[in-house]
Design a protein around this motif. Structure first.
Motif, PDB file in Angstrom:
ATOM      1  N   GLY A  93      10.160   3.188  16.890  1.00 15.84           N
ATOM      2  CA  GLY A  93       9.308   4.305  17.210  1.00 15.84           C
ATOM      3  C   GLY A  93       9.250   5.155  16.036  1.00 15.84           C
ATOM      4  O   GLY A  93       8.344   6.117  16.004  1.00 15.84           O
ATOM      5  N   MET A  95       0.936  -1.289  -0.007  1.00 17.12           N
ATOM      6  CA  MET A  95      -0.014   0.059   0.214  1.00 17.12           C
ATOM      7  C   MET A  95       0.772   1.294  -0.091  1.00 17.12           C
ATOM      8  O   MET A  95       0.273   2.308  -0.330  1.00 17.12           O
ATOM      9  CB  MET A  95      -0.964  -0.109   1.004  1.00 17.12           C
ATOM     10  CG  MET A  95      -2.125  -0.969   1.121  1.00 17.12           C
ATOM     11  SD  MET A  95      -3.357  -0.289   2.209  1.00 17.12           S
ATOM     12  CE  MET A  95      -3.108  -1.488   3.654  1.00 17.12           C
ATOM     13  N   SER A  96       2.027   1.301   0.634  1.00 19.96           N
ATOM     14  CA  SER A  96       2.847   2.251   0.639  1.00 19.96           C
ATOM     15  C   SER A  96       3.860   2.454  -0.581  1.00 19.96           C
ATOM     16  O   SER A  96       4.508   3.225  -0.858  1.00 19.96           O
ATOM     17  CB  SER A  96       3.795   2.410   1.771  1.00 19.96           C
ATOM     18  OG  SER A  96       4.588   1.228   1.943  1.00 19.96           O
ATOM     19  N   ASP A 104      11.215  -3.116   8.537  1.00 18.61           N
ATOM     20  CA  ASP A 104      10.060  -2.532   8.854  1.00 18.61           C
ATOM     21  C   ASP A 104       9.835  -2.769  10.381  1.00 18.61           C
ATOM     22  O   ASP A 104       9.466  -1.890  11.099  1.00 18.61           O
ATOM     23  CB  ASP A 104       8.808  -3.028   8.300  1.00 18.61           C
ATOM     24  CG  ASP A 104       8.568  -2.674   6.793  1.00 18.61           C
ATOM     25  OD1 ASP A 104       7.889  -3.068   5.961  1.00 18.61           O
ATOM     26  OD2 ASP A 104       9.279  -1.474   6.653  1.00 18.61           O
ATOM     27  N   PHE A 105      10.165  -4.056  10.807  1.00 24.31           N
ATOM     28  CA  PHE A 105      10.163  -4.242  12.130  1.00 24.31           C
ATOM     29  C   PHE A 105      10.914  -3.466  13.259  1.00 24.31           C
ATOM     30  O   PHE A 105      10.290  -3.044  14.051  1.00 24.31           O
ATOM     31  CB  PHE A 105      10.284  -5.961  12.468  1.00 24.31           C
ATOM     32  CG  PHE A 105      10.097  -6.192  13.952  1.00 24.31           C
ATOM     33  CD1 PHE A 105      11.301  -6.433  14.803  1.00 24.31           C
ATOM     34  CD2 PHE A 105       8.942  -6.313  14.679  1.00 24.31           C
ATOM     35  CE1 PHE A 105      11.328  -6.587  15.920  1.00 24.31           C
ATOM     36  CE2 PHE A 105       8.680  -6.561  15.844  1.00 24.31           C
ATOM     37  CZ  PHE A 105       9.958  -6.766  16.639  1.00 24.31           C
ATOM     38  N   ALA A 124       7.758   4.503  13.289  1.00 23.63           N
ATOM     39  CA  ALA A 124       6.692   4.229  12.388  1.00 23.63           C
ATOM     40  C   ALA A 124       5.763   5.213  12.667  1.00 23.63           C
ATOM     41  O   ALA A 124       4.678   5.441  11.588  1.00 23.63           O
ATOM     42  CB  ALA A 124       6.247   2.863  12.632  1.00 23.63           C
ATOM     43  N   TRP A 166       9.684  -0.028  13.404  1.00 26.03           N
ATOM     44  CA  TRP A 166       8.569   0.203  14.252  1.00 26.03           C
ATOM     45  C   TRP A 166       9.034   0.183  15.753  1.00 26.03           C
ATOM     46  O   TRP A 166       8.516   1.049  16.402  1.00 26.03           O
ATOM     47  CB  TRP A 166       7.468  -0.806  13.962  1.00 26.03           C
ATOM     48  CG  TRP A 166       6.525  -1.066  14.991  1.00 26.03           C
ATOM     49  CD1 TRP A 166       5.561  -0.292  15.260  1.00 26.03           C
ATOM     50  CD2 TRP A 166       6.491  -2.126  16.199  1.00 26.03           C
ATOM     51  NE1 TRP A 166       4.762  -0.593  16.048  1.00 26.03           N
ATOM     52  CE2 TRP A 166       5.298  -1.873  16.977  1.00 26.03           C
ATOM     53  CE3 TRP A 166       7.202  -3.030  16.412  1.00 26.03           C
ATOM     54  CZ2 TRP A 166       4.962  -2.630  18.031  1.00 26.03           C
ATOM     55  CZ3 TRP A 166       7.027  -3.787  17.575  1.00 26.03           C
ATOM     56  CH2 TRP A 166       5.742  -3.488  18.509  1.00 26.03           C
ATOM     57  N   GLU A 167      10.070  -0.845  15.954  1.00 24.95           N
ATOM     58  CA  GLU A 167      10.146  -0.896  17.274  1.00 24.95           C
ATOM     59  C   GLU A 167      10.935   0.388  17.975  1.00 24.95           C
ATOM     60  O   GLU A 167      10.998   0.586  18.972  1.00 24.95           O
ATOM     61  CB  GLU A 167      11.159  -1.852  17.365  1.00 24.95           C
ATOM     62  CG  GLU A 167      11.245  -2.509  18.832  1.00 24.95           C
ATOM     63  CD  GLU A 167      12.106  -3.925  19.138  1.00 24.95           C
ATOM     64  OE1 GLU A 167      12.853  -4.223  18.014  1.00 24.95           O
ATOM     65  OE2 GLU A 167      11.776  -4.567  20.207  1.00 24.95           O
ATOM     66  N   GLN A 186      17.348 -12.117   7.085  1.00 24.69           N
ATOM     67  CA  GLN A 186      16.697 -11.875   8.337  1.00 24.69           C
ATOM     68  C   GLN A 186      17.486 -11.134   9.688  1.00 24.69           C
ATOM     69  O   GLN A 186      17.295 -10.882  10.583  1.00 24.69           O
ATOM     70  CB  GLN A 186      15.980 -12.906   8.990  1.00 24.69           C
ATOM     71  CG  GLN A 186      14.813 -13.661   8.011  1.00 24.69           C
ATOM     72  CD  GLN A 186      13.511 -12.795   8.450  1.00 24.69           C
ATOM     73  OE1 GLN A 186      13.139 -12.252   9.466  1.00 24.69           O
ATOM     74  NE2 GLN A 186      12.788 -12.621   7.209  1.00 24.69           N
ATOM     75  N   ASN A 187      18.801 -11.271   9.550  1.00 21.55           N
ATOM     76  CA  ASN A 187      19.958 -11.102  10.462  1.00 21.55           C
ATOM     77  C   ASN A 187      20.613  -9.904   9.974  1.00 21.55           C
ATOM     78  O   ASN A 187      21.385  -9.474  11.061  1.00 21.55           O
ATOM     79  CB  ASN A 187      20.677 -12.398  10.753  1.00 21.55           C
ATOM     80  CG  ASN A 187      19.920 -13.120  11.599  1.00 21.55           C
ATOM     81  OD1 ASN A 187      19.178 -12.710  12.236  1.00 21.55           O
ATOM     82  ND2 ASN A 187      19.927 -14.453  11.504  1.00 21.55           N
TER      83      ASN A 187
END
Lengths: 185, 212
Positions: free
Chosen positions: B188, B1-2, B181-182, B190, B185-186, B150-151
């Protein structure tokens, strides 16, 4: 789904606060809240609790699972088991982040709690990757994983589904099917 | 969506996706082949002659791009015949089945999986083994792609993606995006409002005067 959307869903969870103002029962579309009396604990959704806390109108009470002893137990059990243990809340990661960011003064030993939750998260993600790897390696048709939270699924979901798509397409190459469609002149 | 637009992915089966840029680039890769009949006056096109009147003699070896090979391939009118490129042959297949992680798939033709799937279009007795090898290679390399994507947060990933082919690189990007993304978000970030990249480019263009 983005992590911010998962956090939005997590904000519907209920948490206990102690307000310092008084207000009659309010009627919202999702349900009723209140009445609010100073000094008496009341259950509200997290989005309201954070808002009131930012305006210094309440004091947050941490949920009963957000305690060093309990989290240590959960973390140790997670490390022992091969499968996923049920988490005290389906949104434990988001609640930890929100409550520790906005209300860390109301929560005892906040840093230790943050570390413990992060450890548990890391263990669960490692288990998730291990099971995804064995799923792909053995080319199973389906797998079932219990007790996963939405944030964990969301972090690895896109990667895993794309990889499985590719694997599926490569697998259908093995069966030539009705043959390729060439045009005859 | 973005996202500003959604690119069309590669087809990856025996049919290509017409609109996919990856497939278009992939079909430009060359195959070794032989001309089965003389090709009049096409020597210049095939890179074999100097003047436009020369023809390609029968039986000469050619390097043909995949799109041309697919078009000219016909079991009845034998115009050209194709051979397998060497990485899909027996010798390399045993390398892949021994340990697929050590192979530098980017050097071997950056579209190993896509090209291999297209090769199954030409009738060839080794087709089932080729299909099986491609699948097994993907399955074996999956773990490493997952772990490295992932790392590796906020690091220079050029060493990690150097040996991956294009399909694997796309998967790596997806994994990185999930991780970024994660983490974002963590931290802050986001919930901070930032200008969209599309809008930032508007300021760089000068407004032209419109004559009334």
């Amino acid at each position: 789904m983005e992590p911010a959307e998962v956090e939005f869903l997590a904000e519907k969870e209920l948490v206990t606060i102690v307000p310092n103002f008084s207000l009659d029962r309010i009627h919202l579309i999702g349900g009723d809240l209140g009445p609010f009396n100073p000094g008496l604990p009341v259950e509200v959704p997290v989005w309201l609790a954070i808002n009131l806390k930012q305006r210094q109108k309440c004091r947050l009470i941490p949920p009963e699972w957000m305690d060093v002893g309990k989290l240590e137990e959960i973390r140790d059990q997670e490390r022992k088991e091969d499968t996923f243990t049920p988490m005290p809340s389906p949104y434990y990661m988001e609640l930890t982040k929100l409550l520790l960011n906005y209300a860390s003064d109301n929560i005892p030993r906040a840093d230790e709690i943050r570390t413990l939750v992060k450890d548990t998260w890391d263990t669960r993600m490692a288990k998730l990757r291990l099971s995804a790897d064995s799923f792909v390696r053995q080319q199973e048709a389906h797998a079932k994983l219990d007790n996963l939270t939405l944030m964990e699924i969301n972090s690895t979901g896109t990667f895993l589904t794309q990889a499985l798509d590719h694997m599926y397409k490569l697998r259908t190459n093995l069966q030539p099917g009705e043959g390729s469609h060439s045009q005859e002149f | 969506m973005s996202e500003a637009y959604f690119p069309v992915g590669p087809g990856l089966g025996m049919e290509e996706n017409f609109l996919s840029l990856d497939d278009i680039l992939m079909s430009q890769e060359k195959l070794p082949g032989r001309a089965e009949s003389a090709l009049p006056r096409l020597a210049v096109l095939m890179g074999q002659g100097a003047s436009s009147a020369e023809s390609v003699p029968e039986g000469s070896k050619l390097e043909i791009p995949l799109w041309l090979a697919k078009g000219l391939h016909d079991s009845k009118r034998r115009i050209i015949s194709v051979e397998l490129p060497k990485i899909y042959k027996e010798a390399w297949r045993t390398v892949f089945s021994a340990d697929a992680n050590v192979v530098d798939l980017h050097k071997m033709g950056p579209y190993y999986y896509g090209f291999g799937s297209q090769l199954l279009n030409f009738e060839n007795p080794e087709n089932p083994e080729i299909a099986q090898t491609i699948l097994q290679t993907f399955v074996a390399r999956f773990r490493r792609i997952m772990d490295s994507s992932q790392n590796a947060y906020n690091e220079d990933t050029s060493a990690l993606v150097a040996r991956l082919d294009e399909l694997e690189r796309a998967l790596f990007q997806v994994g990185q995006k999930g991780l970024n993304d994660f983490q974002c978000w963590e931290k802050g970030q986001a919930s901070q409002i930032t200008a969209s990249s599309l809008v930032q480019n508007y300021g760089k263009r000068k407004l032209t005067e419109v004559d009334g």
